[in-house]
Motif scaffolding. Structure first.
Motif, mmCIF file in Angstrom:
data_model
loop_
_atom_site.group_PDB
_atom_site.id
_atom_site.type_symbol
_atom_site.label_atom_id
_atom_site.label_comp_id
_atom_site.label_asym_id
_atom_site.label_seq_id
_atom_site.Cartn_x
_atom_site.Cartn_y
_atom_site.Cartn_z
ATOM 1 N N LEU A 69 27.576 1.310 -28.531
ATOM 2 C CA LEU A 69 27.314 0.610 -29.666
ATOM 3 C C LEU A 69 26.401 -0.349 -29.406
ATOM 4 C CD1 LEU A 69 30.899 -0.235 -30.979
ATOM 5 C CD2 LEU A 69 29.494 1.597 -31.737
ATOM 6 N N VAL A 70 26.080 -1.125 -28.226
ATOM 7 C CA VAL A 70 25.196 -2.096 -28.140
ATOM 8 C C VAL A 70 23.825 -1.235 -27.816
ATOM 9 C CG1 VAL A 70 24.216 -3.534 -26.442
ATOM 10 C CG2 VAL A 70 26.677 -3.700 -27.123
ATOM 11 N N THR A 71 23.696 0.019 -27.110
ATOM 12 C CA THR A 71 22.560 0.264 -27.042
ATOM 13 C C THR A 71 22.007 1.065 -28.378
ATOM 14 O OG1 THR A 71 23.359 1.165 -24.792
ATOM 15 C CG2 THR A 71 21.548 2.650 -25.830
ATOM 16 N N ASN A 72 22.886 1.735 -29.041
ATOM 17 C CA ASN A 72 22.391 2.036 -30.394
ATOM 18 C C ASN A 72 21.872 0.709 -31.229
ATOM 19 O OD1 ASN A 72 22.902 4.559 -30.148
ATOM 20 N ND2 ASN A 72 24.990 4.574 -31.238
ATOM 21 N N ALA A 73 22.477 -0.414 -31.246
ATOM 22 C CA ALA A 73 21.948 -1.319 -31.799
ATOM 23 C C ALA A 73 20.681 -1.986 -31.484
ATOM 24 C CB ALA A 73 22.930 -2.709 -31.941
ATOM 25 N N LEU A 74 20.381 -1.946 -30.158
ATOM 26 C CA LEU A 74 19.108 -2.245 -29.595
ATOM 27 C C LEU A 74 18.050 -1.270 -29.903
ATOM 28 C CD1 LEU A 74 20.246 -3.656 -25.973
ATOM 29 C CD2 LEU A 74 19.302 -5.064 -27.977
ATOM 30 N N ARG A 75 18.385 0.021 -29.908
ATOM 31 C CA ARG A 75 17.404 1.181 -29.831
ATOM 32 C C ARG A 75 17.178 1.363 -31.411
ATOM 33 N NH1 ARG A 75 19.309 6.070 -26.833
ATOM 34 N NH2 ARG A 75 18.346 5.012 -25.154
ATOM 35 N N HIS A 76 18.037 1.270 -32.454
ATOM 36 C CA HIS A 76 17.641 1.788 -33.609
ATOM 37 C C HIS A 76 18.019 0.671 -34.671
ATOM 38 C CE1 HIS A 76 17.972 5.847 -32.296
ATOM 39 N NE2 HIS A 76 19.065 5.660 -31.742
ATOM 40 N N GLY A 77 18.510 -0.666 -34.229
ATOM 41 C CA GLY A 77 19.268 -1.817 -35.331
ATOM 42 C C GLY A 77 18.178 -2.742 -35.252
ATOM 43 N N LEU A 78 17.056 -2.792 -34.305
ATOM 44 C CA LEU A 78 15.978 -4.069 -34.172
ATOM 45 C C LEU A 78 14.753 -3.634 -34.961
ATOM 46 C CD1 LEU A 78 16.616 -5.318 -30.865
ATOM 47 C CD2 LEU A 78 17.583 -6.231 -32.724
ATOM 48 N N PRO A 79 14.129 -4.578 -35.426
ATOM 49 C CA PRO A 79 12.912 -4.044 -36.219
ATOM 50 C C PRO A 79 11.830 -3.806 -35.233
ATOM 51 C CG PRO A 79 13.591 -6.629 -36.602
ATOM 52 C CD PRO A 79 14.675 -5.874 -35.578
ATOM 53 N N THR A 80 10.984 -2.802 -35.731
ATOM 54 C CA THR A 80 9.840 -2.506 -35.030
ATOM 55 C C THR A 80 9.016 -3.664 -34.577
ATOM 56 O OG1 THR A 80 8.760 -1.823 -36.832
ATOM 57 C CG2 THR A 80 10.077 -0.089 -35.722
ATOM 58 N N SER A 81 8.213 -3.480 -33.403
ATOM 59 C CA SER A 81 7.345 -4.746 -32.999
ATOM 60 C C SER A 81 6.248 -4.769 -34.212
ATOM 61 C CB SER A 81 6.965 -4.414 -31.727
ATOM 62 O OG SER A 81 6.180 -3.206 -31.664
ATOM 63 N N ASN A 82 6.653 -5.338 -35.172
ATOM 64 C CA ASN A 82 5.522 -5.824 -36.066
ATOM 65 C C ASN A 82 5.144 -7.285 -36.274
ATOM 66 O OD1 ASN A 82 7.839 -6.624 -37.522
ATOM 67 N ND2 ASN A 82 7.931 -5.016 -39.001
ATOM 68 N N GLY A 83 5.474 -7.863 -35.187
ATOM 69 C CA GLY A 83 5.183 -9.291 -35.260
ATOM 70 C C GLY A 83 6.309 -10.184 -35.902
ATOM 71 N N LEU A 84 7.191 -9.387 -36.870
ATOM 72 C CA LEU A 84 8.153 -10.240 -37.601
ATOM 73 C C LEU A 84 9.513 -10.438 -36.719
ATOM 74 C CD1 LEU A 84 7.941 -8.457 -41.088
ATOM 75 C CD2 LEU A 84 7.003 -10.664 -40.354
ATOM 76 N N ARG A 85 10.090 -11.777 -36.727
ATOM 77 C CA ARG A 85 11.076 -12.052 -35.987
ATOM 78 C C ARG A 85 12.356 -11.676 -37.084
ATOM 79 N NH1 ARG A 85 12.246 -14.985 -31.686
ATOM 80 N NH2 ARG A 85 13.972 -15.778 -32.662
ATOM 81 N N PRO A 86 13.429 -11.079 -36.496
ATOM 82 C CA PRO A 86 14.566 -11.037 -37.466
ATOM 83 C C PRO A 86 15.296 -12.326 -37.912
ATOM 84 C CG PRO A 86 15.378 -10.422 -35.215
ATOM 85 C CD PRO A 86 13.763 -10.649 -35.130
ATOM 86 N N ALA A 87 15.611 -12.383 -39.008
ATOM 87 C CA ALA A 87 15.957 -13.633 -39.770
ATOM 88 C C ALA A 87 17.409 -14.061 -38.939
ATOM 89 C CB ALA A 87 16.569 -13.430 -41.183
ATOM 90 N N GLN A 88 18.018 -13.270 -38.345
ATOM 91 C CA GLN A 88 19.256 -13.617 -37.690
ATOM 92 C C GLN A 88 19.093 -13.921 -36.188
ATOM 93 O OE1 GLN A 88 21.993 -11.021 -40.425
ATOM 94 N NE2 GLN A 88 22.316 -10.890 -38.231
ATOM 95 N N ASP A 89 19.481 -14.799 -35.587
ATOM 96 C CA ASP A 89 19.110 -15.174 -34.349
ATOM 97 C C ASP A 89 20.163 -15.524 -33.496
ATOM 98 O OD1 ASP A 89 17.347 -15.060 -31.932
ATOM 99 O OD2 ASP A 89 16.964 -17.441 -32.135
ATOM 100 N N PRO A 90 20.829 -14.929 -32.774
ATOM 101 C CA PRO A 90 20.405 -13.406 -32.035
ATOM 102 C C PRO A 90 20.659 -12.379 -32.991
ATOM 103 C CG PRO A 90 22.245 -14.086 -31.219
ATOM 104 C CD PRO A 90 22.026 -15.042 -32.115
ATOM 105 N N PRO A 91 19.861 -11.547 -32.772
ATOM 106 C CA PRO A 91 19.760 -10.201 -33.646
ATOM 107 C C PRO A 91 20.925 -9.165 -33.443
ATOM 108 C CG PRO A 91 17.930 -9.834 -32.113
ATOM 109 C CD PRO A 91 18.494 -11.216 -31.803
ATOM 110 N N VAL A 92 21.490 -9.601 -32.354
ATOM 111 C CA VAL A 92 22.531 -8.386 -31.840
ATOM 112 C C VAL A 92 23.905 -9.414 -31.298
ATOM 113 C CG1 VAL A 92 23.366 -6.577 -30.480
ATOM 114 C CG2 VAL A 92 21.225 -6.585 -31.240
ATOM 115 N N ARG A 93 25.163 -8.957 -32.086
ATOM 116 C CA ARG A 93 26.091 -9.797 -31.493
ATOM 117 C C ARG A 93 27.285 -8.966 -31.284
ATOM 118 N NH1 ARG A 93 28.196 -14.891 -30.929
ATOM 119 N NH2 ARG A 93 26.352 -16.006 -31.449
ATOM 120 N N LEU A 94 27.885 -9.100 -30.087
ATOM 121 C CA LEU A 94 29.061 -8.217 -29.944
ATOM 122 C C LEU A 94 30.410 -8.908 -30.106
ATOM 123 C CD1 LEU A 94 30.988 -5.919 -28.280
ATOM 124 C CD2 LEU A 94 30.568 -7.014 -26.373
ATOM 125 N N HIS A 95 31.527 -8.492 -30.902
ATOM 126 C CA HIS A 95 32.654 -9.287 -31.158
ATOM 127 C C HIS A 95 33.657 -8.259 -30.655
ATOM 128 C CE1 HIS A 95 31.072 -11.804 -34.174
ATOM 129 N NE2 HIS A 95 30.321 -10.906 -34.558
#
Length: 173
Positions: A69-95
């Protein structure tokens, strides 16, 4: 700070299996950095949490699912490197959440794209097998978009667990 289980679970309410977040007996979460070392950090966090909850006998299955699940979130869930930071920081969280006889692992990421199992027939392929593994090792899994102030989605996996601490393996010699 001051986050209790109920408020932490608020964004996870919708779309989870029929479990009342108010009756959760244990809950823990960790923020994961947007780099692949986060998978190792997620495994370490999962091991420590399950040991604390006396559920170490489920570590192998749960850890495999958390890793996917974490690998998928990192691989497919993060914005591409277009210089924009995700609005949420940190972008990925495990519960990790535990009810008497259920454990839920949920990973939040900023993408709205639905998780899709790879359609490759090549089972030796490195990519595309993650959700098949999640489906094989977890009792059920799903996902839902987040609402309100949080953007993105949550992908969750549910495990049926023994209500006795340590589970059935605890009595084995």
């Amino acid at each position: 700070m001051g986050t209790n289980g109920s408020t932490m679970l608020e964004p996870l309410r919708q779309g989870l299996p029929p479990l009342d977040p108010a009756t959760v007996s244990n809950a823990a979460s960790c923020a994961l950095p947007p780099r692949y070392e986060a998978v190792r950090e997620a495994r370490q966090f999962t091991r420590g949490t399950l040991d604390q909850w006396q559920m170490g006998d489920r570590f192998d299955d749960v850890c495999l699912v958390v890793s996917e699940l974490v690998t998928n979130a990192l691989r497919h869930g993060l914005p591409t490197s277009n210089g924009l930071r995700p609005a949420q920081d940190p972008p990925v969280r495990l519960h990790l959440m535990r009810w008497t006889e259920r454990l839920v692992c949920a990973v939040r990421d900023p993408s709205h794209d639905s998780p899709v199992a790879g359609d490759s027939d090549d089972f030796s392929a490195e990519s595309g097998r993650g959700l098949f593994l999640v489906d094989s090792f977890a009792d059920s899994w799903g996902w839902h978009p987040l609402g309100g102030a949080l953007s993105g989605k949550v992908v969750w996996a549910l495990f049926q667990v023994s209500s006795a601490p340590g589970g059935p393996a605890a009595s084995a010699y």
